[in-house]
Design an enzyme around this catalytic site. Structure first.
Site, PDB file in Angstrom:
ATOM      1  N   HIS A 233      97.197  63.169  50.964  1.00 11.97           N
ATOM      2  CA  HIS A 233      98.219  63.584  49.999  1.00 11.97           C
ATOM      3  C   HIS A 233      99.638  63.446  50.550  1.00 11.97           C
ATOM      4  CE1 HIS A 233      97.729  67.585  52.073  1.00 11.97           C
ATOM      5  NE2 HIS A 233      99.030  67.661  51.839  1.00 11.97           N
TER       6      HIS A 233
ATOM      7  N   ASP B  33      90.801  63.753  51.966  1.00  8.73           N
ATOM      8  CA  ASP B  33      92.215  64.032  52.220  1.00  8.73           C
ATOM      9  C   ASP B  33      92.623  63.583  53.626  1.00  8.73           C
ATOM     10  OD1 ASP B  33      94.768  64.835  51.516  1.00  8.73           O
ATOM     11  OD2 ASP B  33      94.486  66.889  52.213  1.00  8.73           O
TER      12      ASP B  33
ATOM     13  N   SER C  92     101.044  69.806  56.751  1.00  7.95           N
ATOM     14  CA  SER C  92      99.921  68.942  56.365  1.00  7.95           C
ATOM     15  C   SER C  92      99.872  67.696  57.237  1.00  7.95           C
ATOM     16  CB  SER C  92     100.059  68.525  54.902  1.00  7.95           C
ATOM     17  OG  SER C  92      99.937  69.630  54.048  1.00  7.95           O
TER      18      SER C  92
ATOM     19  N   GLY D  65      70.541  69.079  45.029  1.00  8.36           N
ATOM     20  CA  GLY D  65      69.924  70.292  45.547  1.00  8.36           C
ATOM     21  C   GLY D  65      70.785  71.505  45.287  1.00  8.36           C
TER      22      GLY D  65
END
Length: 460
Positions: free
Chosen positions: A102, A132, A208, A268
């Site tokens: 991002h 990401d 980030s 599952g």
């Protein structure tokens, strides 16, 4: 120097035989703090400046919640420039950098500034929105300081960690904390899906893509997300584990254009206490298989619906994201050992990791201007298409991968499975093209959308 720091902090982490647990013995040990660690690791953390140019339209209906969708794409074309700021970590001397997707997504220009104020142009060599993560290559870089990836499976709750990044664009900043949780799979804001290391080291916007390191200076994760109601750090941050980063670097260096994940070909659900009782298990653990594709590597290894998977290579799995993570870090072409429980008896079975098969051929087509829905893209359903479009394992036939401009206005969506057009059954992509080239005065499309039957009817 790192040994002195370990002694000072009274820790025994990755090298218990070398570390001595005791309190600081002198004023010099107390005042040392994290300074030597930061001095060694900080030069490998960089600031990333990304420029994104988007195409927009000045429309008088842009602010109208009803008409703006009808007039999307109309108006005066106008380019808009957006700037993104984040952090990254150098992983090799020749300029391999890892950051968050991002931070650099759709960037037209990327500049990377190192700790000593040098700047480099960078290009994205591998990126994946779901994880990401993005791998960048710095242009003309050499002899750069870089961090070593640690085996993140050996990280333990309670370990001291440092987060290094550029929060709010104020410049490189260091914050400290501990590993406060492992195997976190939800509840955070931001990009990325899957499996995270949780830390209380303060992480804020701009962090980030920055580094989460241990007291040895090794990289254990890439700071990615925060849990916040205000947009700032509330003491709960999430980092992408180093083992997944290592798989990205490996594929980037191998020249992959997109990140390749192993295919399970199964569905599952986590085993809760009620399910554990019905399955005869002592504890609610693992994932019970609820569906298997015939071409699944697990089906070929002897697994069947009702089996419970509790471990991968000796490590517990209790959710789908955990299992996907374990398979992903193993890598395509490698073999992992899965602990299967059937009738209360555990057994370890080796399963080879494979990509989703692209058989039968997907036969993708995009309809042209001579059809009633130009721009409509469809594909024949196979395991690769099922994975890409997120369809049920039992899906068959032809699926819409992109409805196009006119199809979207008509109510079509990506993932719609076309059952029939004007009551003619559809089984191949060529059937769609034929049916929409000259359908007559009326067009009727029968679809399956999220397992529900949908019928659309138009007058042409």
């Amino acid at each position: 120097m790192f040994r002195i720091l370990l002694i000072m902090l009274g820790l025994s982490l990755t090298q218990p035989a070398l570390a001595e647990t005791r309190v600081p013995q002198s004023q010099s040990e107390i005042s040392l703090g994290f300074a030597p660690l930061v001095k060694a690791a900080a030069p490998a953390v960089v600031n990333i400046y990304a420029k994104i140019v988007t195409q927009g339209y000045d429309s008088p209906f842009a602010g109208d919640p009803f008409f703006r969708d009808f007039f999307k794409g109309f108006g005066t074309p106008r380019q808009r420039v957006q700037n993104s700021l984040g952090s990254g970590v150098i992983l090799s001397s020749d300029g391999i950098v890892v950051s968050n997707y991002h931070v650099v997504a759709e960037a037209t220009e990327i500049r990377v500034a190192t700790n000593d104020r040098k700047e480099y142009d960078a290009k994205v060599v591998l990126a994946d929105k779901a994880a990401d993560l993005a791998i960048l290559q710095l242009q003309g870089a050499q002899d750069l300081p870089h961090l070593t990836l640690r085996n993140s499976d050996r990280v333990e709750v309670g370990e001291l960690v440092l987060a290094i990044g550029n929060p709010f664009g104020v410049g490189q900043t260091v914050s400290s904390g501990i590993v406060s949780g492992l195997a976190r799979t939800g509840g955070a804001s931001g990009g990325g899906l899957g499996y995270f290391i949780q830390t209380d080291a303060p992480i804020n916007p701009g962090n980030s893509g920055g580094a989460l390191i241990d007291v040895n200076g090794d990289l254990i994760g890439i700071n990615s997300r925060i849990l916040s109601r205000s947009g700032g750090s509330n003491g709960i941050g999430f980092a992408i584990p180093a083992n997944l980063v290592a798989q990205f670097v490996k594929q980037a260096q191998a020249g992959e254009q997109s990140f390749q994940r192993p295919w399970a070909g199964m569905a599952g659900q986590p085993v809760d206490s009620d399910l554990a009782h019905s399955l005869g298990l002592d504890l609610p653990e693992g994932i019970v298989i609820s569906d298997l594709h015939p071409d699944s590597p697990f089906a070929k290894a002897g697994f069947r619906v009702g089996d419970v998977i509790t471990q991968v290579d000796g490590l517990p799995v209790n959710s789908a994201p955990e299992m996907v993570f374990r398979m992903t870090v193993t890598g395509i072409g490698e073999t992992a050992k899965f602990t299967r429980v059937r009738d209360g008896q555990p057994e370890e079975i080796a399963v080879r990791m494979i990509p989703a098969p692209n058989k039968p051929a997907a036969e993708p087509i995009t309809l042209g201007d001579k059809t009633v829905l130009p721009g409509l893209s469809v594909a024949r359903i196979n395991p690769a298409v099922i994975t890409r479009v997120d369809l049920p394992l039992s899906a068959e036939g032809v699926v819409i991968t992109d409805p196009g401009r006119y199809g979207a206005r008509a109510g079509l969506r990506p993932g719609d499975v076309i059952v029939s057009i004007n009551d003619v059954a559809i089984s191949r992509t060529g059937d769609v093209k034929k049916a929409l080239t000259d359908p007559g005065r009326w067009l009727k499309m029968d679809l399956l959308r999220h397992g529900q039957q949908v019928s659309l009817r138009f007058r042409l």
